[in-house]
Design an enzyme around this catalytic site. Structure first.
Site, mmCIF file in Angstrom:
data_model
loop_
_atom_site.group_PDB
_atom_site.id
_atom_site.type_symbol
_atom_site.label_atom_id
_atom_site.label_comp_id
_atom_site.label_asym_id
_atom_site.label_seq_id
_atom_site.Cartn_x
_atom_site.Cartn_y
_atom_site.Cartn_z
ATOM 1 N N ARG A 34 -4.399 -4.186 7.907
ATOM 2 C CA ARG A 34 -5.472 -3.211 8.132
ATOM 3 C C ARG A 34 -6.715 -3.889 8.685
ATOM 4 N NH1 ARG A 34 -6.464 -0.424 2.608
ATOM 5 N NH2 ARG A 34 -5.729 -2.457 1.905
ATOM 6 N N ASP A 63 0.835 -1.196 0.000
ATOM 7 C CA ASP A 63 0.000 0.000 0.000
ATOM 8 C C ASP A 63 0.875 1.254 0.000
ATOM 9 O OD1 ASP A 63 -2.285 -1.508 0.121
ATOM 10 O OD2 ASP A 63 -2.530 -1.305 2.282
ATOM 11 N N ASP A 109 -7.444 2.376 7.632
ATOM 12 C CA ASP A 109 -6.141 2.981 7.905
ATOM 13 C C ASP A 109 -6.315 4.484 8.065
ATOM 14 O OD1 ASP A 109 -6.211 4.163 5.341
ATOM 15 O OD2 ASP A 109 -5.041 2.555 4.441
ATOM 16 N N TYR A 141 5.580 -8.040 9.534
ATOM 17 C CA TYR A 141 5.324 -6.603 9.572
ATOM 18 C C TYR A 141 5.527 -6.062 10.989
ATOM 19 C CZ TYR A 141 2.663 -7.434 5.228
ATOM 20 O OH TYR A 141 2.283 -7.794 3.974
#
Length: 307
Positions: free
Chosen positions: A190, A48, A90, A76
């Protein structure tokens, strides 16, 4: 200081880019094409625009490796904000609701995190790149359509809370959680933030996301675009990339010549896609065993190609 001129072997290799926030994956590919002066660059999966971190790109002939790489696990670091839900799950999306979150106990957060760990069914974000009737979900959502995506199985093998910060804005109090996640490909961080906030009754969204690993490729292998511009070279040539990403069998000179012509070898009991390499470490082909044949799925150094 100006970087040196790019020289890329026709065999190519991999670029492991540490992507900056605000860039699309296509932006990164376009910049790399200019830096390395070649059109033959593609990426293995996207990030993203708000996310930073590991993005794997193939260059020249090595673009053919991208579909064969086992990039099924990813890692992550992220920040989840509890107390506010957004349209996009987000920080870039319109706020849907704000609910004070300071009252939430650490034990309740831990229980909700545990419920989102392991093999779970996850509904992707409506602004994901999943196709709905041939069109990306995010395109339909941004056009004002009501997008309903089906839940799908994903695996979250690790979901650790590293720290908690209570953020008092005067009007309300958010809870920011710094987290680390190891998960299967197709997992949306997300959506984890959204579902964590929903489970705790206050809503949640992602405010920061950094990918630290894709398959065997980590931030230790990565360079920023500015670093690439200063030193326009590959992170990993074909042989180094294959050595890192695939199991291998060693082959002799006669077997190498057979593979260069696209012929098959006798199987030796190696499962999945694997590399056939010579004693001096050159990759000739990627193979897969089926029945009585070990057949090339990609000949890295076919006869007639300069190596």
């Amino acid at each position: 200081m100006a970087g040196r001129e790019a020289v890329v072997d026709p065999l190519g290799g991999l670029l492991i880019i540490d992507k900056d926030g605000g860039q699309t994956s296509h932006d990164v590919v376009a910049r790399c094409r200019k830096i390395l002066r070649t059109r033959k660059i593609g990426h293995a999966g996207t990030l993203d625009p708000m996310a930073t971190g590991v993005l794997v790109l193939g260059v020249e002939r090595a673009t053919k490796l991208l579909g064969l790489l086992s990039l099924t696990t990813k890692s992550y670091t992220a920040t989840v904000r509890l107390g506010q839900a957004t349209v996009t799950d987000d920080a870039e999306g319109e706020v849907l609701a704000t609910i004070p979150a300071a009252h939430i106990a650490d034990a309740d957060i831990a229980a909700a995190v545990a419920a989102l760990t392991g093999d779970i069914a996850q509904v992707p974000s409506t602004v994901s790149a999943i196709k709905v009737n041939g069109e990306r979900a995010y395109a339909r959502a941004r056009a004002g359509e009501q997008v309903e995506l089906a839940a799908r199985p994903v695996t979250v093998s690790r979901f650790d809370i590293l720290g908690r910060r209570d953020i008092d804005t005067g009007a309300t109090t958010f809870v920011d959680l710094d987290v680390e996640v190891d998960c299967s490909s197709g997992t949306y961080i997300r959506a984890l933030a959204r579902d964590l906030g929903t489970a705790l009754g206050v809503g949640g969204h992602l405010t920061a996301l950094r990918r630290t690993r894709v398959g065997p490729f980590t931030l230790e292998h990565a360079r920023t675009l500015d670093q690439l511009a200063d030193d326009p070279s590959l992170n990993l040539d074909v042989d180094a990339a294959v050595r890192l990403a695939f199991p291998h069998r060693e082959i002799d000179a006669d077997q190498a010549e057979s593979l260069r012509d696209g012929r098959w070898l006798d199987p030796v009991g190696v499962r999945g896609v694997h590399a056939a390499t010579t004693a001096d470490g050159r990759t000739i082909a990627l193979l897969e065993e089926k029945g009585k044949r070990s057949s090339p799925v990609f000949v890295v150094r076919p006869r007639g190609l300069i190596d």
